[in-house]
Each structure stands twice: as structure tokens, then as C-alpha cells.
Scaffold this motif. Structure first.
Motif, PDB file in Angstrom:
ATOM      1  N   LEU A  76       0.837  -1.155   0.084  1.00 43.40           N
ATOM      2  CA  LEU A  76       0.085  -0.076   0.063  1.00 43.40           C
ATOM      3  C   LEU A  76       0.751   1.231   0.061  1.00 43.40           C
ATOM      4  O   LEU A  76       0.198   2.263   0.402  1.00 43.40           O
ATOM      5  N   GLY A  77       2.121   0.966  -0.429  1.00 45.68           N
ATOM      6  CA  GLY A  77       2.953   2.141  -0.269  1.00 45.68           C
ATOM      7  C   GLY A  77       3.439   2.676   0.948  1.00 45.68           C
ATOM      8  O   GLY A  77       4.227   3.726   1.011  1.00 45.68           O
ATOM      9  N   GLU A  78       3.298   1.926   2.026  1.00 43.35           N
ATOM     10  CA  GLU A  78       3.822   2.308   3.337  1.00 43.35           C
ATOM     11  C   GLU A  78       5.601   2.272   3.392  1.00 43.35           C
ATOM     12  O   GLU A  78       5.982   2.850   4.374  1.00 43.35           O
ATOM     13  N   SER A  79       5.936   1.586   2.616  1.00 46.94           N
ATOM     14  CA  SER A  79       7.465   1.558   2.674  1.00 46.94           C
ATOM     15  C   SER A  79       8.052   2.540   1.348  1.00 46.94           C
ATOM     16  O   SER A  79       9.474   2.345   1.025  1.00 46.94           O
ATOM     17  N   SER A  80       7.238   3.442   0.789  1.00 46.51           N
ATOM     18  CA  SER A  80       7.792   4.242  -0.094  1.00 46.51           C
ATOM     19  C   SER A  80       7.403   5.640   0.267  1.00 46.51           C
ATOM     20  O   SER A  80       6.601   6.275  -0.194  1.00 46.51           O
ATOM     21  N   PRO A  81       8.335   6.272   0.876  1.00 42.95           N
ATOM     22  CA  PRO A  81       8.193   7.571   1.422  1.00 42.95           C
ATOM     23  C   PRO A  81       8.333   8.757   0.102  1.00 42.95           C
ATOM     24  O   PRO A  81       8.960   8.288  -0.689  1.00 42.95           O
ATOM     25  N   PRO A  82       7.675   9.812   0.387  1.00 40.95           N
ATOM     26  CA  PRO A  82       7.755  10.863  -0.623  1.00 40.95           C
ATOM     27  C   PRO A  82       9.231  11.041  -1.058  1.00 40.95           C
ATOM     28  O   PRO A  82      10.107  11.369  -0.186  1.00 40.95           O
ATOM     29  N   GLU A  83       9.621  11.301  -2.314  1.00 43.07           N
ATOM     30  CA  GLU A  83      11.198  11.679  -2.733  1.00 43.07           C
ATOM     31  C   GLU A  83      11.307  13.096  -2.271  1.00 43.07           C
ATOM     32  O   GLU A  83      10.279  14.099  -2.602  1.00 43.07           O
ATOM     33  N   GLY A  84      12.541  13.389  -1.784  1.00 42.74           N
ATOM     34  CA  GLY A  84      13.002  14.751  -1.782  1.00 42.74           C
ATOM     35  C   GLY A  84      12.671  15.460  -0.309  1.00 42.74           C
ATOM     36  O   GLY A  84      13.166  16.609  -0.101  1.00 42.74           O
ATOM     37  N   LEU A  85      11.924  14.704   0.467  1.00 43.80           N
ATOM     38  CA  LEU A  85      11.690  15.342   1.846  1.00 43.80           C
ATOM     39  C   LEU A  85      12.423  14.596   3.081  1.00 43.80           C
ATOM     40  O   LEU A  85      13.125  13.494   2.827  1.00 43.80           O
ATOM     41  N   LYS A  86      12.697  15.573   4.048  1.00 43.52           N
ATOM     42  CA  LYS A  86      13.372  15.099   5.091  1.00 43.52           C
ATOM     43  C   LYS A  86      12.689  15.446   6.308  1.00 43.52           C
ATOM     44  O   LYS A  86      11.808  16.377   6.387  1.00 43.52           O
ATOM     45  N   PHE A  87      12.887  14.611   7.374  1.00 39.48           N
ATOM     46  CA  PHE A  87      12.024  14.538   8.431  1.00 39.48           C
ATOM     47  C   PHE A  87      12.736  14.744   9.643  1.00 39.48           C
ATOM     48  O   PHE A  87      14.063  14.087   9.900  1.00 39.48           O
ATOM     49  N   SER A  88      12.217  15.344  10.949  1.00 37.88           N
ATOM     50  CA  SER A  88      12.705  15.192  12.173  1.00 37.88           C
ATOM     51  C   SER A  88      12.308  14.075  13.043  1.00 37.88           C
ATOM     52  O   SER A  88      12.894  13.843  14.165  1.00 37.88           O
ATOM     53  N   ALA A  89      11.121  13.612  12.506  1.00 38.37           N
ATOM     54  CA  ALA A  89      10.725  12.295  13.398  1.00 38.37           C
ATOM     55  C   ALA A  89       9.652  11.470  12.327  1.00 38.37           C
ATOM     56  O   ALA A  89       9.326  11.815  11.455  1.00 38.37           O
ATOM     57  N   ILE A  90       9.781  10.118  12.615  1.00 38.28           N
ATOM     58  CA  ILE A  90       9.227   8.958  11.868  1.00 38.28           C
ATOM     59  C   ILE A  90       8.384   8.373  12.754  1.00 38.28           C
ATOM     60  O   ILE A  90       8.792   7.760  13.961  1.00 38.28           O
ATOM     61  N   SER A  91       7.310   7.765  12.252  1.00 41.06           N
ATOM     62  CA  SER A  91       6.383   6.802  13.017  1.00 41.06           C
ATOM     63  C   SER A  91       5.744   5.607  11.959  1.00 41.06           C
ATOM     64  O   SER A  91       5.052   6.243  11.122  1.00 41.06           O
ATOM     65  N   ALA A  92       5.850   4.610  12.281  1.00 41.28           N
ATOM     66  CA  ALA A  92       5.392   3.529  11.523  1.00 41.28           C
ATOM     67  C   ALA A  92       4.256   2.820  12.021  1.00 41.28           C
ATOM     68  O   ALA A  92       4.235   2.087  13.214  1.00 41.28           O
ATOM     69  N   GLY A  93       3.050   2.787  11.398  1.00 41.62           N
ATOM     70  CA  GLY A  93       1.671   2.149  11.897  1.00 41.62           C
ATOM     71  C   GLY A  93       1.617   0.693  11.046  1.00 41.62           C
ATOM     72  O   GLY A  93       2.564  -0.121  10.709  1.00 41.62           O
ATOM     73  N   LEU A  94       0.542   0.266  11.119  1.00 37.42           N
ATOM     74  CA  LEU A  94       0.253  -1.046  10.618  1.00 37.42           C
ATOM     75  C   LEU A  94       0.354  -1.036   9.010  1.00 37.42           C
ATOM     76  O   LEU A  94       1.541  -1.861   8.607  1.00 37.42           O
ATOM     77  N   SER A  95      -0.173  -0.132   8.414  1.00 39.63           N
ATOM     78  CA  SER A  95       0.100   0.000   6.800  1.00 39.63           C
ATOM     79  C   SER A  95       0.361   1.317   6.328  1.00 39.63           C
ATOM     80  O   SER A  95       0.039   1.538   5.310  1.00 39.63           O
ATOM     81  N   LEU A  96       0.775   1.971   7.189  1.00 35.63           N
ATOM     82  CA  LEU A  96       1.189   3.628   6.908  1.00 35.63           C
ATOM     83  C   LEU A  96       2.330   4.080   7.663  1.00 35.63           C
ATOM     84  O   LEU A  96       2.712   3.375   8.703  1.00 35.63           O
ATOM     85  N   THR A  97       3.014   5.036   7.251  1.00 31.51           N
ATOM     86  CA  THR A  97       4.144   5.591   7.820  1.00 31.51           C
ATOM     87  C   THR A  97       3.790   7.257   7.812  1.00 31.51           C
ATOM     88  O   THR A  97       3.257   7.580   6.860  1.00 31.51           O
ATOM     89  N   CYS A  98       4.166   7.744   9.113  1.00 35.86           N
ATOM     90  CA  CYS A  98       4.067   9.213   9.303  1.00 35.86           C
ATOM     91  C   CYS A  98       5.390   9.932   9.503  1.00 35.86           C
ATOM     92  O   CYS A  98       6.091   9.326  10.128  1.00 35.86           O
ATOM     93  N   GLY A  99       5.718  11.186   9.097  1.00 31.42           N
ATOM     94  CA  GLY A  99       7.115  11.887   9.474  1.00 31.42           C
ATOM     95  C   GLY A  99       6.592  13.303   9.541  1.00 31.42           C
ATOM     96  O   GLY A  99       5.418  13.826   9.353  1.00 31.42           O
ATOM     97  N   LEU A 100       7.389  13.937  10.107  1.00 30.88           N
ATOM     98  CA  LEU A 100       7.322  15.290  11.022  1.00 30.88           C
ATOM     99  C   LEU A 100       8.448  15.892   9.886  1.00 30.88           C
ATOM    100  O   LEU A 100       9.673  15.513  10.152  1.00 30.88           O
ATOM    101  N   LYS A 101       8.023  17.039   9.285  1.00 33.03           N
ATOM    102  CA  LYS A 101       8.764  17.791   8.647  1.00 33.03           C
ATOM    103  C   LYS A 101       9.612  18.787   9.715  1.00 33.03           C
ATOM    104  O   LYS A 101       9.076  19.033  10.716  1.00 33.03           O
ATOM    105  N   ALA A 102      10.798  19.472   9.547  1.00 33.58           N
ATOM    106  CA  ALA A 102      11.401  20.265  10.364  1.00 33.58           C
ATOM    107  C   ALA A 102      10.282  21.606  10.961  1.00 33.58           C
ATOM    108  O   ALA A 102      10.577  21.797  12.179  1.00 33.58           O
ATOM    109  N   ASP A 103       9.450  21.711  10.150  1.00 35.78           N
ATOM    110  CA  ASP A 103       8.548  22.811  10.371  1.00 35.78           C
ATOM    111  C   ASP A 103       7.218  22.415  11.336  1.00 35.78           C
ATOM    112  O   ASP A 103       6.335  23.087  11.508  1.00 35.78           O
ATOM    113  N   GLY A 104       7.261  21.061  11.406  1.00 39.13           N
ATOM    114  CA  GLY A 104       6.080  20.503  12.136  1.00 39.13           C
ATOM    115  C   GLY A 104       5.086  19.882  11.172  1.00 39.13           C
ATOM    116  O   GLY A 104       4.098  19.570  11.672  1.00 39.13           O
ATOM    117  N   THR A 105       5.061  20.016  10.160  1.00 38.46           N
ATOM    118  CA  THR A 105       4.102  19.797   8.988  1.00 38.46           C
ATOM    119  C   THR A 105       4.200  17.992   9.139  1.00 38.46           C
ATOM    120  O   THR A 105       5.304  17.537   8.782  1.00 38.46           O
TER     121      THR A 105
END
Length: 250
Positions: A76-105
Motif C-alpha cells: 500500500l506504499g507504506e515503505s515508499s516515502p515521498p522523494e525529496g523530503l526530510k523529517f525530524s521524526a518518523i512513526s510506522a503504523g500498521l500499513s502506513l508511515t508518518c513523518g514530521l518535517k522540520a517545520d512541524g508539518t
């Protein structure tokens, strides 16, 4: 494996991962070529990570510059992060992943059947946690914010609807529920209440919290672990006398 010395650790569905002092990821658990083995316990060679997050059937981490790296199931694309983005934090769920950009987005990818990979626009978060069919974060004003399943369906238990009026310092999403630490250290949980997972013992002041499938755990100030919820496998009964640290990333 015996002899490991890790700086941080993360438990997923059927595997666990940690980081050695030099940032090398080490994983163990399902790695047997079965239909449930998607390589989630087999990190690519040569990685040096600053943090690691084990999910359902995948694992993600951040390189020193914030570049996300994932391996394992990607149906479902859970192991395919968007290209070109960098994060300050990351969290992996069941079939999704979320990251925080430096500005908190917040940025999420993977399963989005219930909007769990589509955080509301305009959010600025200090922490993020990806769960089963929902995700949550802590806004910069200490308000808990969740998104995902909230549609009145059979699988909707209010897990994406935190109680109003809360000010929290940490948050963790489980399966169909979530828990947060109020700024006083008091744990508060919402969503599905099977096994008592929404009922932490009274009088607790915790420094960290983590929600699992049907149980949750936290650490008191002195490192004593406290758990509540389902205990059919002893998961809510930590050994007596333990004092744990939070790891390098808290």
C-alpha cells in the motif's frame, strides 16, 4: 540476539528493531520466508540511522540528515516515502508511515482507506504517532490531534476523536485506540476499551507512554514500568524491580 547494545528500540507486529551505537539497524523476529515475511526484519546493509520505527509488516528509519528509509511490505506504499523530503521524526503504523518535517508539518504515506494518511492541512506538530487506521500528533499548543477512521462504521470506536480540553506532552496510537500524557504526566486514553486498555491506574505520573495492540505501558519518573489492558500473555505484567530508561530519542 545475544550481546547487543542498543541506543533505541522499537517493537512492531511480529518483529523488533533497534539501533546500535553507530546507527546500524538490527532487527529480529519473523524472517522465515513465510507469507508474513516481507523482509521487515532485514534492513538494507550499510545504513546509519538516527531513529527507527517498526510497523506492521515494514520498518522505517531516518538517516542523520533526516532522509527516510523504509523496508519490508510495500503493498500500500507504506515503505515508499515521498522523494525529496526530510523529517525530524518518523512513526510506522500498521500499513502506513508518518513523518514530521522540520517545520512541524505532518506527512503520511501508505494505506489511506479511512484518511489515515491524509492529515488535515495547516497542522504544526511537535510529535506524531501512526496507528492502525488512524494517526495522532501533539500540536504546538499541546493539543492532541488525530485523523483517520472517524466515519461511524463498525471499525470506528472514536479513536480519532481525543477528549476536548486536553493539554498533552506525548501521544501514542494503538489498535483502535490512543493514549496521551497530560502535561501533568497523567495518562489518558480514548477509543475501543477492550481489555481495559482505556483505564490506566489512578494516580500515575508518567514520563513516557506507548500504546500496543490491546495494552499500554508507561514509565514513571524513576524508570519503573507500568502497564494496563489485556494481560492474557503477561504483556501488562512487567517483571518486578525493573527500572528502564527511555532510550536516546525518548
Amino acid at each position: 540476539p545475544e550481546g547487543l547494545e542498543l541506543s533505541t528500540i522499537s517493537a512492531g507486529s511480529r518483529h523488533t528493531c533497534g539501533l546500535e551505537a553507530d546507527g546500524t539497524p538490527v532487527c529480529w523476529g519473523i524472517d522465515d520466508g513465510s507469507e508474513d515475511d516481507d523482509g521487515q526484519a532485514s534492513p538494507p546493509e550499510g545504513l546509519e540511522l538516527s531513529t527507527i520505527a517498526a510497523g506492521g509488516w515494514h520498518t522505517c528509519g531516518l538517516e542523520a540528515d533526516g532522509t527516510p528509509v523504509c523496508w519490508g511490505n510495500d503493498a500500500l506504499g507504506e515503505s515508499s516515502p515521498p522523494e525529496g523530503l526530510k523529517f525530524s521524526a518518523i512513526s510506522a503504523g500498521l500499513s502506513l508511515t508518518c513523518g514530521l518535517k522540520a517545520d512541524g508539518t505532518p506527512v503520511c504515506w501508505g494505506a489511506d482507506f479511512h484518511g489515515q494518511s491524509s492529515p488535515p492541512e495547516g497542522l504544526e506538530l511537535s510529535a506524531i504517532s501512526a496507528g492502525n487506521a488512524h494517526a495522532c500528533g501533539v500540536a504546538v499548543d499541546d493539543t492532541p490531534v488525530c485523523w483517520g477512521i472517524d466515519d461511524g462504521s463498525q471499525s470506528d470506536y472514536g479513536q480519532a476523536s481525543p477528549p476536548g480540553g486536553l493539554e498533552v506532552s506525548a501521544i501514542s496510537t494503538g489498535v483502535r485506540y490512543a493514549c496521551a500524557l497530560e502535561t501533568s504526566g497523567t495518562p489518558t486514553c480514548w477509543g475501543a476499551d477492550g481489555g481495559g486498555r482505556l483505564s490506566p491506574p489512578g494516580g500515575l505520573e508518567l514520563s513516557v507512554i506507548s500504546a500496543g495492540s490491546a495494552h499500554a505501558c508507561g514509565l514513571e519518573a524513576d524508570g519503573t514500568p507500568v502497564c494496563w489492558g489485556a494481560d492474557d500473555e503477561g504483556q501488562s505484567s512487567p517483571p518486578e524491580g525493573l527500572q528502564l530508561d527511555m532510550g536516546s530519542d525518548g
